[in-house]
Design a protein around this motif. Structure first.
Motif, PDB file in Angstrom:
ATOM      1  N   ARG A   2       0.843  -1.194   0.000  1.00  0.00           N
ATOM      2  CA  ARG A   2       0.000   0.000   0.000  1.00  0.00           C
ATOM      3  C   ARG A   2       0.882   1.249   0.000  1.00  0.00           C
ATOM      4  NH1 ARG A   2      -2.469   0.396   4.941  1.00  0.00           N
ATOM      5  NH2 ARG A   2      -1.272  -1.441   5.501  1.00  0.00           N
ATOM      6  N   ALA A   3       0.456   2.262  -0.753  1.00  0.00           N
ATOM      7  CA  ALA A   3       1.204   3.518  -0.802  1.00  0.00           C
ATOM      8  C   ALA A   3       0.226   4.660  -1.031  1.00  0.00           C
ATOM      9  CB  ALA A   3       2.232   3.460  -1.929  1.00  0.00           C
ATOM     10  N   ALA A   4       0.619   5.858  -0.581  1.00  0.00           N
ATOM     11  CA  ALA A   4      -0.198   7.054  -0.827  1.00  0.00           C
ATOM     12  C   ALA A   4       0.455   7.826  -1.960  1.00  0.00           C
ATOM     13  CB  ALA A   4      -0.281   7.899   0.436  1.00  0.00           C
ATOM     14  N   LEU A   5      -0.238   7.894  -3.097  1.00  0.00           N
ATOM     15  CA  LEU A   5       0.370   8.463  -4.308  1.00  0.00           C
ATOM     16  C   LEU A   5      -0.191   9.831  -4.646  1.00  0.00           C
ATOM     17  CD1 LEU A   5       0.266   5.443  -6.807  1.00  0.00           C
ATOM     18  CD2 LEU A   5       2.095   6.121  -5.281  1.00  0.00           C
ATOM     19  N   LEU A   6       0.706  10.714  -5.017  1.00  0.00           N
ATOM     20  CA  LEU A   6       0.287  11.985  -5.603  1.00  0.00           C
ATOM     21  C   LEU A   6       0.142  11.734  -7.103  1.00  0.00           C
ATOM     22  CD1 LEU A   6      -0.172  15.079  -5.328  1.00  0.00           C
ATOM     23  CD2 LEU A   6       2.264  15.374  -5.748  1.00  0.00           C
ATOM     24  N   LYS A  11      -4.681  17.716  -5.602  1.00  0.00           N
ATOM     25  CA  LYS A  11      -5.738  16.721  -5.408  1.00  0.00           C
ATOM     26  C   LYS A  11      -5.340  15.820  -4.251  1.00  0.00           C
ATOM     27  CE  LYS A  11      -8.760  17.630  -8.538  1.00  0.00           C
ATOM     28  NZ  LYS A  11      -8.567  17.481  -9.972  1.00  0.00           N
ATOM     29  N   PRO A  12      -6.322  15.200  -3.553  1.00  0.00           N
ATOM     30  CA  PRO A  12      -5.953  14.285  -2.469  1.00  0.00           C
ATOM     31  C   PRO A  12      -5.052  13.158  -2.978  1.00  0.00           C
ATOM     32  CG  PRO A  12      -8.338  14.679  -2.492  1.00  0.00           C
ATOM     33  CD  PRO A  12      -7.782  15.321  -3.731  1.00  0.00           C
ATOM     34  N   LEU A  13      -4.250  12.592  -2.072  1.00  0.00           N
ATOM     35  CA  LEU A  13      -3.400  11.461  -2.448  1.00  0.00           C
ATOM     36  C   LEU A  13      -4.287  10.232  -2.639  1.00  0.00           C
ATOM     37  CD1 LEU A  13      -0.381  11.892   0.021  1.00  0.00           C
ATOM     38  CD2 LEU A  13      -0.837  13.046  -2.154  1.00  0.00           C
ATOM     39  N   ALA A  14      -3.839   9.329  -3.482  1.00  0.00           N
ATOM     40  CA  ALA A  14      -4.605   8.099  -3.736  1.00  0.00           C
ATOM     41  C   ALA A  14      -3.933   6.947  -3.000  1.00  0.00           C
ATOM     42  CB  ALA A  14      -4.636   7.838  -5.236  1.00  0.00           C
ATOM     43  N   ILE A  15      -4.688   6.240  -2.151  1.00  0.00           N
ATOM     44  CA  ILE A  15      -4.127   5.060  -1.476  1.00  0.00           C
ATOM     45  C   ILE A  15      -4.325   3.875  -2.413  1.00  0.00           C
ATOM     46  CG2 ILE A  15      -4.172   3.643   0.629  1.00  0.00           C
ATOM     47  CD1 ILE A  15      -3.828   6.522   1.414  1.00  0.00           C
ATOM     48  N   GLU A  16      -3.217   3.301  -2.822  1.00  0.00           N
ATOM     49  CA  GLU A  16      -3.308   2.242  -3.835  1.00  0.00           C
ATOM     50  C   GLU A  16      -2.390   1.082  -3.497  1.00  0.00           C
ATOM     51  OE1 GLU A  16      -2.646   3.717  -7.793  1.00  0.00           O
ATOM     52  OE2 GLU A  16      -3.976   5.436  -7.470  1.00  0.00           O
ATOM     53  N   GLU A  17      -2.648  -0.048  -4.136  1.00  0.00           N
ATOM     54  CA  GLU A  17      -1.745  -1.200  -4.091  1.00  0.00           C
ATOM     55  C   GLU A  17      -0.787  -1.049  -5.269  1.00  0.00           C
ATOM     56  OE1 GLU A  17      -1.116  -4.081  -2.278  1.00  0.00           O
ATOM     57  OE2 GLU A  17      -2.511  -3.308  -0.774  1.00  0.00           O
ATOM     58  N   ILE A  18       0.502  -0.980  -4.984  1.00  0.00           N
ATOM     59  CA  ILE A  18       1.477  -0.894  -6.078  1.00  0.00           C
ATOM     60  C   ILE A  18       2.585  -1.925  -5.825  1.00  0.00           C
ATOM     61  CG2 ILE A  18       1.069   1.553  -6.632  1.00  0.00           C
ATOM     62  CD1 ILE A  18       3.649   2.197  -5.024  1.00  0.00           C
ATOM     63  N   ASP A  19       3.464  -2.104  -6.799  1.00  0.00           N
ATOM     64  CA  ASP A  19       4.555  -3.073  -6.633  1.00  0.00           C
ATOM     65  C   ASP A  19       5.565  -2.550  -5.611  1.00  0.00           C
ATOM     66  OD1 ASP A  19       3.463  -4.713  -8.509  1.00  0.00           O
ATOM     67  OD2 ASP A  19       4.667  -3.914 -10.177  1.00  0.00           O
ATOM     68  N   ALA A  45       2.483  18.599  -2.792  1.00  0.00           N
ATOM     69  CA  ALA A  45       1.156  18.160  -3.241  1.00  0.00           C
ATOM     70  C   ALA A  45       0.352  19.324  -3.814  1.00  0.00           C
ATOM     71  CB  ALA A  45       0.401  17.507  -2.083  1.00  0.00           C
ATOM     72  N   GLU A  46       0.563  20.516  -3.251  1.00  0.00           N
ATOM     73  CA  GLU A  46      -0.172  21.691  -3.724  1.00  0.00           C
ATOM     74  C   GLU A  46       0.470  22.281  -4.979  1.00  0.00           C
ATOM     75  OE1 GLU A  46      -2.557  23.470  -0.427  1.00  0.00           O
ATOM     76  OE2 GLU A  46      -2.882  21.661  -1.597  1.00  0.00           O
ATOM     77  N   GLY A  47       1.654  21.819  -5.336  1.00  0.00           N
ATOM     78  CA  GLY A  47       2.364  22.384  -6.480  1.00  0.00           C
ATOM     79  C   GLY A  47       2.856  23.790  -6.190  1.00  0.00           C
ATOM     80  N   ASP A  48       3.234  24.043  -4.919  1.00  0.00           N
ATOM     81  CA  ASP A  48       3.628  25.391  -4.494  1.00  0.00           C
ATOM     82  C   ASP A  48       4.943  25.871  -5.106  1.00  0.00           C
ATOM     83  OD1 ASP A  48       1.535  26.031  -2.879  1.00  0.00           O
ATOM     84  OD2 ASP A  48       2.507  25.476  -0.993  1.00  0.00           O
ATOM     85  N   TRP A  49       5.829  24.928  -5.413  1.00  0.00           N
ATOM     86  CA  TRP A  49       7.183  25.328  -5.801  1.00  0.00           C
ATOM     87  C   TRP A  49       7.454  24.963  -7.266  1.00  0.00           C
ATOM     88  CZ3 TRP A  49       8.966  21.946  -1.171  1.00  0.00           C
ATOM     89  CH2 TRP A  49       8.698  22.616   0.026  1.00  0.00           C
ATOM     90  N   ALA A 266       5.430  29.955  -0.909  1.00  0.00           N
ATOM     91  CA  ALA A 266       5.450  29.876  -2.375  1.00  0.00           C
ATOM     92  C   ALA A 266       5.877  31.215  -2.982  1.00  0.00           C
ATOM     93  CB  ALA A 266       4.063  29.476  -2.878  1.00  0.00           C
ATOM     94  N   GLU A 267       5.528  32.317  -2.305  1.00  0.00           N
ATOM     95  CA  GLU A 267       5.822  33.628  -2.895  1.00  0.00           C
ATOM     96  C   GLU A 267       7.206  34.129  -2.468  1.00  0.00           C
ATOM     97  OE1 GLU A 267       3.663  32.725  -0.576  1.00  0.00           O
ATOM     98  OE2 GLU A 267       2.626  34.428   0.302  1.00  0.00           O
ATOM     99  N   PRO A 268       7.834  35.010  -3.281  1.00  0.00           N
ATOM    100  CA  PRO A 268       9.175  35.506  -2.946  1.00  0.00           C
ATOM    101  C   PRO A 268       9.178  36.375  -1.683  1.00  0.00           C
ATOM    102  CG  PRO A 268       8.520  36.186  -5.177  1.00  0.00           C
ATOM    103  CD  PRO A 268       7.325  35.569  -4.550  1.00  0.00           C
TER     104      PRO A 268
END
Ligand code: NAD
Ligand code: ZN
Ligand code: ZN
Length: 338
Positions: A2-6, A11-19, A45-49, A266-268
């Motif tokens: 199980r992993a929490a993926l961006l 958007k919220p992270l997706a909890i998924e089964e991955i390798d 996650a917010e894409g701030d940078w 995020a801002e200068p």
């Protein structure tokens, strides 16, 4: 696993089964026991940078404060051994060979790889790490308390070390969150007169128990005026991602004071040159830390002089944790347990 993926920014992270990741010849595979949730995960996650967005490939497992046991290793790895408990930090890899690495500044390595950013992170049951960068955790520190030392702890440790704090100096910490509550303890242990500034009373109450001699709630009081009435601060460490905190910290410095840049809005940041010159202010920016810094901060925690206040939550609650962090409702550090 199980992993929490961006999968998509904002958007919220997706909890998924991955390798499970497969370790390369120089890697270890770690079964994660705890992974801290850092505000940098939320910024990513917010894409701030924009500077980081361009080096990120989605989907991405976030998390760069991971501690767990080594369960497999590549053919070249002699250390750590299978069964060792190790931690993985933001700096996933540094080359050892570039100008910065040779100067002992591996945190600024020109070929660095970053956990939970350019490499898959620790919000998962397993994480792959470079054996050279997976550091052993002292037995006396539980995994949940050790995990946040791998970013929050090492970052403020290095930042305060870079600021060369002297006993008796007035040092304000702006932002008593995951990083800030550790900064208060480190600064107090060096003999600084610590003033904690936040916008939430519960965090300020915590700061008092950790060695802050004064606290200021900047949402209801004039932090700049109060700090100036003390003569200004020798050092202002900003561990909040709020630009307002930087503006207040800058205005609170005494002449010849230093602004320590840790939090990442995020801002200068903008400061008037005339004021900087008139006060001969120093600006000291600090980026996470080196493996040597990490060893020192782990020793500090093992000796009982630094303790991370942690709350453990299951991996599945990661989106609630990020929401609470965005709203400023977390105290200390939340670690995801697996
Ligand atoms: P956090 O959310 O745990 O804590 C932030 C704190 O700032 C909270 O207590 C919040 O109440 C407080 N705050 C918000 N607005 C404020 C204001 N106007 N004045 C004073 N306090 C205010 O976050 P964290 O995980 O401790 O991370 C803090 C920042 O440090 C983030 O921007 C993160 O990206 C950055 N960071 C930088 C480095 C580095 O290498 N420089 C490493 C790790 C994290
Ligand atoms: Zn971090
Ligand atoms: Zn390098």
């Amino acid at each position: 696993m199980r992993a929490a993926l961006l999968r998509e920014f904002k958007k919220p992270l997706a909890i998924e089964e991955i390798d499970e990741p497969a370790p390369g010849p120089d890697d270890v595979l770690i079964r994660v026991e705890a992974c801290g949730v850092c505000h940098s995960d939320l910024h990513i996650a917010e894409g701030d940078w924009p500077q980081l967005i361009k080096i990120i490939t989605l989907p991405l497992t976030l998390g760069h404060e991971a501690v767990g046991r080594v369960v497999a290793k590549g053919e070249n790895v002699t250390n750590p051994a299978i069964g060792d408990r190790v931690g993985v930090a933001w700096i996933h890899y540094s080359c050892g060979d570039c100008e910065m690495c040779r100067e002992g500044r591996e945190n600024l390595c020109s070929s660095q790889k970053i956990t939970g950013c350019t490499e898959q992170g620790g919000f998962a049951q397993y994480i792959k790490a470079r054996a050279s960068h997976a550091l052993k955790v002292p037995d006396s520190i539980p995994s949940a308390e050790a995990a946040p030392l791998f970013c929050a702890g090492v970052t403020v440790y290095r930042a305060i070390k870079n600021a060369s704090v002297q006993p008796g100096q007035r040092l304000a910490v702006f932002g008593i969150g995951g990083l800030g509550h550790l900064a208060v303890q480190i600064a107090a242990s060096l003999g600084a007169e610590v003033i904690a500034v936040d916008i939430a009373d519960d965090k300020l109450e915590l700061a008092k128990t950790l060695g802050a001699g004064r606290t200021i709630n900047a949402s209801s009081r004039n932090a700049v005026k109060e700090l100036r009435s003390l003569g200004g601060v020798h050092i202002a460490v900003v561990t909040s991602g709020s630009k307002i905190a930087y503006d207040q910290a800058f205005s609170s410095l005494r002449p010849a004071g230093a602004l320590v840049v840790v939090g990442l809005p995020a801002e200068p940041l903008t400061f008037p040159a005339i004021s900087m010159v008139a006060g001969e202010f120093k600006v000291i920016a600090s980026a996470v830390g080196t493996r040597q810094d990490l060893k020192e901060v782990l020793e500090l925690a093992a000796s009982g002089r630094l303790k991370c206040l942690v709350e453990s939550r299951p991996l599945e609650s990661v989106n609630e944790v990020l929401d609470e962090m965005r709203a400023g409702r977390l105290t200390g550090r939340v670690v995801l347990t697996l």
